[in-house]
Design an enzyme around this catalytic site. Sequence first.
Site, PDB file in Angstrom:
ATOM      1  N   GLU A   1       0.867  -1.359   0.016  1.00  0.00           N
ATOM      2  CA  GLU A   1       0.006   0.020  -0.063  1.00  0.00           C
ATOM      3  C   GLU A   1       0.904   1.232  -0.207  1.00  0.00           C
ATOM      4  O   GLU A   1       0.347   2.486  -0.181  1.00  0.00           O
ATOM      5  CB  GLU A   1      -1.028   0.079   1.197  1.00  0.00           C
ATOM      6  CG  GLU A   1      -2.107  -1.029   1.135  1.00  0.00           C
ATOM      7  CD  GLU A   1      -1.773  -2.209   1.364  1.00  0.00           C
ATOM      8  OE1 GLU A   1      -2.160  -3.380   1.057  1.00  0.00           O
ATOM      9  OE2 GLU A   1      -0.699  -2.629   2.211  1.00  0.00           O
TER      10      GLU A   1
ATOM     11  N   ILE B   1       9.914  -9.725   5.620  1.00  0.00           N
ATOM     12  CA  ILE B   1      10.412 -10.861   6.057  1.00  0.00           C
ATOM     13  C   ILE B   1      10.082 -11.990   5.362  1.00  0.00           C
ATOM     14  O   ILE B   1       9.098 -12.365   5.186  1.00  0.00           O
ATOM     15  CB  ILE B   1      10.560 -10.959   7.607  1.00  0.00           C
ATOM     16  CG1 ILE B   1      11.108  -9.605   8.228  1.00  0.00           C
ATOM     17  CG2 ILE B   1      11.303 -12.123   8.007  1.00  0.00           C
ATOM     18  CD1 ILE B   1      11.032  -9.820   9.582  1.00  0.00           C
TER      19      ILE B   1
ATOM     20  N   GLU C   1       7.591 -18.724   4.462  1.00  0.00           N
ATOM     21  CA  GLU C   1       7.455 -19.847   3.840  1.00  0.00           C
ATOM     22  C   GLU C   1       6.578 -20.012   2.313  1.00  0.00           C
ATOM     23  O   GLU C   1       6.848 -20.933   1.868  1.00  0.00           O
ATOM     24  CB  GLU C   1       6.906 -20.954   4.619  1.00  0.00           C
ATOM     25  CG  GLU C   1       7.513 -21.112   5.892  1.00  0.00           C
ATOM     26  CD  GLU C   1       6.752 -22.106   6.747  1.00  0.00           C
ATOM     27  OE1 GLU C   1       5.606 -22.746   6.225  1.00  0.00           O
ATOM     28  OE2 GLU C   1       7.314 -22.359   7.937  1.00  0.00           O
ATOM     29  N   THR C   2       6.164 -18.696   1.950  1.00  0.00           N
ATOM     30  CA  THR C   2       5.476 -18.935   0.619  1.00  0.00           C
ATOM     31  C   THR C   2       5.923 -17.755  -0.283  1.00  0.00           C
ATOM     32  O   THR C   2       6.746 -17.037   0.051  1.00  0.00           O
ATOM     33  CB  THR C   2       3.902 -18.328   0.980  1.00  0.00           C
ATOM     34  OG1 THR C   2       3.839 -17.119   1.452  1.00  0.00           O
ATOM     35  CG2 THR C   2       3.227 -19.520   2.009  1.00  0.00           C
TER      36      THR C   2
ATOM     37  N   HIS D   1       4.753 -15.320  -1.300  1.00  0.00           N
ATOM     38  CA  HIS D   1       4.268 -13.801  -0.637  1.00  0.00           C
ATOM     39  C   HIS D   1       5.160 -12.817  -0.646  1.00  0.00           C
ATOM     40  O   HIS D   1       5.379 -11.646  -0.863  1.00  0.00           O
ATOM     41  CB  HIS D   1       3.172 -14.005   0.639  1.00  0.00           C
ATOM     42  CG  HIS D   1       2.723 -12.616   0.979  1.00  0.00           C
ATOM     43  ND1 HIS D   1       1.778 -11.988   0.282  1.00  0.00           N
ATOM     44  CD2 HIS D   1       2.843 -11.678   1.929  1.00  0.00           C
ATOM     45  CE1 HIS D   1       1.329 -11.039   0.993  1.00  0.00           C
ATOM     46  NE2 HIS D   1       2.108 -10.737   1.844  1.00  0.00           N
TER      47      HIS D   1
END
EC number: 2.5.1.78
Length: 141
Positions: A44, A68, A71-72, A74
Amino acid sequence: MAHVLIVEARFYSHLNDMLLDGVRSALDAEGHSHETVTVPGALEVPAAIALAADSGRFDAYVALGVVIRGETYHFEVVSNESARGIMALTLDGLAIGNGILTVENEEQALARADKTRKDKGGEAAKAALAMLALKEQFGIG
């Protein structure tokens, strides 16, 4: 003196407090005024800067946040897209210092956010001011 908008993503508030301290210290040391707005996350930040730019109230901008790795996928999306959005705004002529940290772990974030160590917040403020000075050098502003 410049009037600077600090846009911070508060997802990791303790780390952002450190970044914000570095930014404010750097701007105050040079005598610049500043305001701070908060957004939910790093994605944003570019939109908030774009909205603020439309107001005509600010000379420069500092983007703050911490991403940070988890695990994905993202992490990559947030890191890449927030940086891409900020870069697009700079190419449109805005003076922006990018202080959004993209790190592997909290230890790396702490080292970079702490103004007594790497002071990435202060560096982002100085980058925004340097880009503003460049705009002024070229007669843009």
